[in-house]
Design an enzyme around this catalytic site. Sequence first.
Site, PDB file in Angstrom:
ATOM      1  N   LYS A  54       0.837  -1.207   0.000  1.00 35.60           N
ATOM      2  CA  LYS A  54       0.000   0.000   0.000  1.00 35.60           C
ATOM      3  C   LYS A  54       0.870   1.254   0.000  1.00 35.60           C
ATOM      4  CE  LYS A  54      -3.884  -2.373   2.121  1.00 35.60           C
ATOM      5  NZ  LYS A  54      -4.788  -2.591   3.257  1.00 35.60           N
ATOM      6  N   GLN A  98      -4.345  -1.449   9.652  1.00 42.66           N
ATOM      7  CA  GLN A  98      -4.401  -2.787   9.052  1.00 42.66           C
ATOM      8  C   GLN A  98      -4.947  -3.801  10.055  1.00 42.66           C
ATOM      9  OE1 GLN A  98      -3.740  -3.222   5.856  1.00 42.66           O
ATOM     10  NE2 GLN A  98      -3.884  -5.439   5.739  1.00 42.66           N
ATOM     11  N   ASP A 121     -11.019   3.120   4.550  1.00 37.84           N
ATOM     12  CA  ASP A 121     -11.390   1.705   4.486  1.00 37.84           C
ATOM     13  C   ASP A 121     -12.914   1.534   4.464  1.00 37.84           C
ATOM     14  OD1 ASP A 121      -9.421  -0.285   4.352  1.00 37.84           O
ATOM     15  OD2 ASP A 121      -8.807   0.046   6.434  1.00 37.84           O
TER      16      ASP A 121
HETATM   17  N1  L34 Z   1      -7.797  -2.207   7.500  1.00 33.10           N
HETATM   18  N2  L34 Z   1      -7.245  -4.345   6.932  1.00 33.10           N
HETATM   19  C1  L34 Z   1      -7.682  -3.152   6.574  1.00 33.10           C
HETATM   20  N3  L34 Z   1      -8.036  -2.847   5.293  1.00 33.10           N
HETATM   21  C2  L34 Z   1      -7.934  -3.783   4.332  1.00 33.10           C
HETATM   22  O1  L34 Z   1      -8.329  -3.506   3.085  1.00 33.10           O
HETATM   23  C3  L34 Z   1      -7.432  -5.049   4.658  1.00 33.10           C
HETATM   24  N4  L34 Z   1      -7.220  -6.035   3.728  1.00 33.10           N
HETATM   25  C4  L34 Z   1      -7.483  -7.421   4.117  1.00 33.10           C
HETATM   26  C5  L34 Z   1      -6.716  -7.691   5.405  1.00 33.10           C
HETATM   27  N5  L34 Z   1      -6.755  -6.580   6.340  1.00 33.10           N
HETATM   28  C6  L34 Z   1      -7.121  -5.319   5.999  1.00 33.10           C
HETATM   29  C7  L34 Z   1      -6.253  -6.002   2.795  1.00 33.10           C
HETATM   30  O2  L34 Z   1      -5.630  -4.995   2.515  1.00 33.10           O
HETATM   31  C8  L34 Z   1      -6.905  -8.177   2.924  1.00 33.10           C
HETATM   32  N6  L34 Z   1      -6.093  -7.208   2.216  1.00 33.10           N
HETATM   33  C9  L34 Z   1      -5.265  -7.516   1.117  1.00 33.10           C
HETATM   34  C10 L34 Z   1      -4.566  -6.532   0.419  1.00 33.10           C
HETATM   35  C11 L34 Z   1      -3.761  -6.845  -0.657  1.00 33.10           C
HETATM   36  C12 L34 Z   1      -3.620  -8.141  -1.069  1.00 33.10           C
HETATM   37  C13 L34 Z   1      -4.308  -9.134  -0.398  1.00 33.10           C
HETATM   38  C14 L34 Z   1      -5.123  -8.817   0.678  1.00 33.10           C
HETATM   39  C15 L34 Z   1      -2.716  -8.441  -2.214  1.00 33.10           C
HETATM   40  O3  L34 Z   1      -2.075  -7.571  -2.741  1.00 33.10           O
HETATM   41  N7  L34 Z   1      -2.616  -9.683  -2.642  1.00 33.10           N
HETATM   42  C16 L34 Z   1      -1.743 -10.075  -3.734  1.00 33.10           C
HETATM   43  C17 L34 Z   1      -0.671 -11.006  -3.243  1.00 33.10           C
HETATM   44  C18 L34 Z   1       0.204 -10.355  -2.243  1.00 33.10           C
HETATM   45  C19 L34 Z   1       1.299 -11.250  -1.706  1.00 33.10           C
HETATM   46  O4  L34 Z   1       2.131 -11.698  -2.517  1.00 33.10           O
HETATM   47  O5  L34 Z   1       1.328 -11.488  -0.497  1.00 33.10           O
HETATM   48  C20 L34 Z   1      -2.595 -10.742  -4.804  1.00 33.10           C
HETATM   49  O6  L34 Z   1      -2.183 -10.731  -5.956  1.00 33.10           O
HETATM   50  O7  L34 Z   1      -3.633 -11.304  -4.449  1.00 33.10           O
END
Ligand code: L34
Length: 299
Positions: A54, A98, A121
Amino acid sequence: MSAIIIDGKKISEEIREEIKKEVEELKAKYGIIPGLATILVGENPASVSYVKAKQKVAQNLGFYSVQENLPENISQEELIAIIKKYNNEEKIHGILVQLPLPKHIDEEEVINAILPDKDVDGFHPVNLGRLLRGNPSFIPCTPYGIMVMLEKIGCDVEGKEVVIVGRSNIVGKPLAVLLFQKRKPIGNATVTICHTKTKDLAFHTKRADILIVAIGKPKFIKADMVKEGAVVIDVGVNRIGISPSGKAILCGDVDFDEVKKKASAITPVPGGVGPMTITMLMKNTLQSAKRFVSQKKNP
Ligand code: L34
């Protein structure tokens, strides 16, 4: 038949380009730079990587961004004091704490401390209430990202059977409301929410024209639970191991290899909903900055 793979990374890139242009305009016209504060408590590896991502995206888009890395044992009072500091900081338009938080901290109390106007959020009760009433200010990032993906692939949800598996405050609940609301282009769907106490889950999932899964169970949804030609959105990001190079091995809640043969379109993990979540956070922060500008002009 093989499904269209919905490329969340590519859609994200397109939206990020638009955001970048708007940031430049905002800077040039009003001297305002969207400001985002991300707050991380502890060292949960998934949370660390999401918050890092982020911050990186915020910086690439030309945002002003601040990151707080707080120790696991911070007290609730100290955490709330930090949130209040950002509530009052003029340069910050968005505050993100987060989740999940350590067990000794009451998540609800913490979210309640965020100024609703900076709650990018969309988790604050005021914003969730507005969402329910049909006049949202900030749409929670993951549901928002899913709506944009459906729109981008030209998936008309009106009158369709949407089945959401998972009833979290972050994904299932707000997404259901967004999809059945009286609104175009995305809305007017018939929505069913399934959860751990649902009897005969497959009965429901097999009826879905659009199936959305957010339960955090690796490869839980199999081909025999999906209707031929369905659009499948996989929200799960499960860490199922570590590759020889030390990177986490990820998979979704849907058995992708099986289900892609049956679906008409499907999101992959990684590269599906995850990047969209991050992108919509940026969109909300930009929107918040724009709102602060218009409030300044018309106080
Ligand atoms: N406050 N907490 C708050 N806001 C959010 O919007 C989140 N979330 C969830 C968990 N806690 C939070 C996220 O940001 C889940 N989440 C999130 C964000 C990004 C990705 C997955 C979950 C993401 O970028 N996933 C990548 C893979 C990343 C990696 O390699 O670890 C993808 O391509 O799916």
